[in-house]
Scaffold this motif. Sequence first.
Motif, mmCIF file in Angstrom:
data_model
loop_
_atom_site.group_PDB
_atom_site.id
_atom_site.type_symbol
_atom_site.label_atom_id
_atom_site.label_comp_id
_atom_site.label_asym_id
_atom_site.label_seq_id
_atom_site.Cartn_x
_atom_site.Cartn_y
_atom_site.Cartn_z
ATOM 1 N N SER A 1 8.708 -5.026 -8.799
ATOM 2 C CA SER A 1 7.573 -5.576 -9.557
ATOM 3 C C SER A 1 8.042 -6.073 -10.909
ATOM 4 C CB SER A 1 6.494 -4.516 -9.754
ATOM 5 O OG SER A 1 6.169 -3.912 -8.541
ATOM 6 N N GLU B 1 -1.309 -3.333 -5.896
ATOM 7 C CA GLU B 1 -0.749 -2.005 -6.169
ATOM 8 C C GLU B 1 -1.133 -1.490 -7.533
ATOM 9 O OE1 GLU B 1 3.337 -1.632 -5.074
ATOM 10 O OE2 GLU B 1 2.650 -1.984 -3.024
ATOM 11 N N ASP C 1 2.374 -8.867 -4.716
ATOM 12 C CA ASP C 1 2.893 -7.504 -4.830
ATOM 13 C C ASP C 1 1.896 -6.556 -4.172
ATOM 14 O OD1 ASP C 1 4.169 -5.211 -5.513
ATOM 15 O OD2 ASP C 1 3.929 -5.433 -7.665
HETATM 16 MG MG MG Z 1 6.024 -2.184 -7.516
#
Ligand code: MG
Length: 455
Positions: A106, A127, A173
């Motif tokens: 990320s 997330e 993500d």
């Molecule tokens: Mg991540």
Amino acid sequence: MAKTHSTFFCKNCGVSSAKWVGKCPACGEWNTFMEEVVHKEKEDFKSTWKKEGHIASRKPILINEVEKGNEQRIPLIDQELARVLGGGLVPGSVVLIGGEPGIGKSTLLLQVALQFKDLKVLYISGEESETQIKMRAERIPFANENCFLFTETSTQKIGKAFKELQPDLVVVDSIQTLQSDIIDSTPGSISQIKETASDMIRFAKETGTPVFLIGHITKDGTLAGPKLLEHMVDTVLQFEGDRHHVYRILRSTKNRFGSTNEIGIYEMQQGGLREVSNPSEILISQRDEALSGVSISATLEGMRPLLIETQALVSAAVYGTPQRNSNGYDGKRLNMLLAILEKKCGLRMGMQDVFVNIAGGLRVEDPGIDLSIVASIVSSYENLPIDNKICFVGEIGLSGEIRAVSRIEQRISEAEKLGFKTVYLSKFNKLPKSKSSLRIVEVAKVEEMLQFLFG
Ligand code: MG
Ligand code: TYD
């Protein structure tokens, strides 16, 4: 109520079947079918972002008539990523990046998103919340005023955002959190990954927008979801490293637009990931005095020569069975090298615990570092230090012969650049006549090298 029915999907290749079967008829794997609930009476992804009436009709075309694409790559600030991708980002390409939790996937992609100054980037996260992403962004020393965050997982809603925003670059993500409304199974299931990934790919291909997908990996290190996912995307990158060390390696395992030989190296710092453009300098520990059990080798990571430090500790075994422990180097190869030392050089390795480590948390598969491993082991065994201006390059065969390695010139010139004085290498490595200032010691057998080194 919408009609629901369930379908069985193969975990390996993603093929669907109306009933359960033991052996997949498509890929031949056993026990890979899983049941998932599917129903198809909702708005699909395509209708959300496509303009009405914009359905391109395609027909077969002669290869000679296809216009030669003067493929314009989008330049990246991040030179490590650019190198791994083959020199910039190809419009309409889909890049999947996998790696262990907490490794920095990320962070890397947020950093890439923030590095673009003029491009409109849409960072979709299933997330983390906006505030969490903002907090992360504040640690990173880049700012893009055109970076939009969207914490959504439904591809139908994401499609609407695509239509409204018309982004130039999309980051997702992660692919395992996305879900398509037309399928009832949970996010991360095979049918969901298959559907949502193909939605994202369709968007990328039809609009020419590059898309980055973050993918989770399973316990055994492969990308979670169907194998099919890797077939569908253009590029698969692996972000690896030891979470307890600061170095990270970005490697490509599939690349439709470049070679898979390149790697990128990063260092995780307080302010995000820093590109490491000269990895050799940091991988060799700075020391004034020569220590026993340490030697330097020139290896190749992808196409890049890299000097690494191999360390060994040999001490008398206190328990019955001696321990062999290897970090960053193949344990089976270590056993082979020890057997060669025992048999060919008469060193009583059977009575010793042997620990081997590659400094910096790196994993090296290049057999060209064998010679250095042996030098470190014997240095520790004899408790004699090796001059820290010597570099070792060579693969060792079963009878103790030292074999040639690939790209020897590159390795030597890297060692020369870093101020090494002597290189030990195989006699069989054909060296071009060069004006290298290094002293080259050619050796054919392990015994011979040990003779030169320790007398
Ligand atoms: Mg991540
Ligand atoms: P993250 O990108 O969340 O990993 P992934 O998405 O692969 O799960 O990385 C998290 C780790 O990185 C975390 O342990 C904190 C560390 N980190 C830094 O050290 N410096 C930074 O500037 C940032 C943003 C994270």
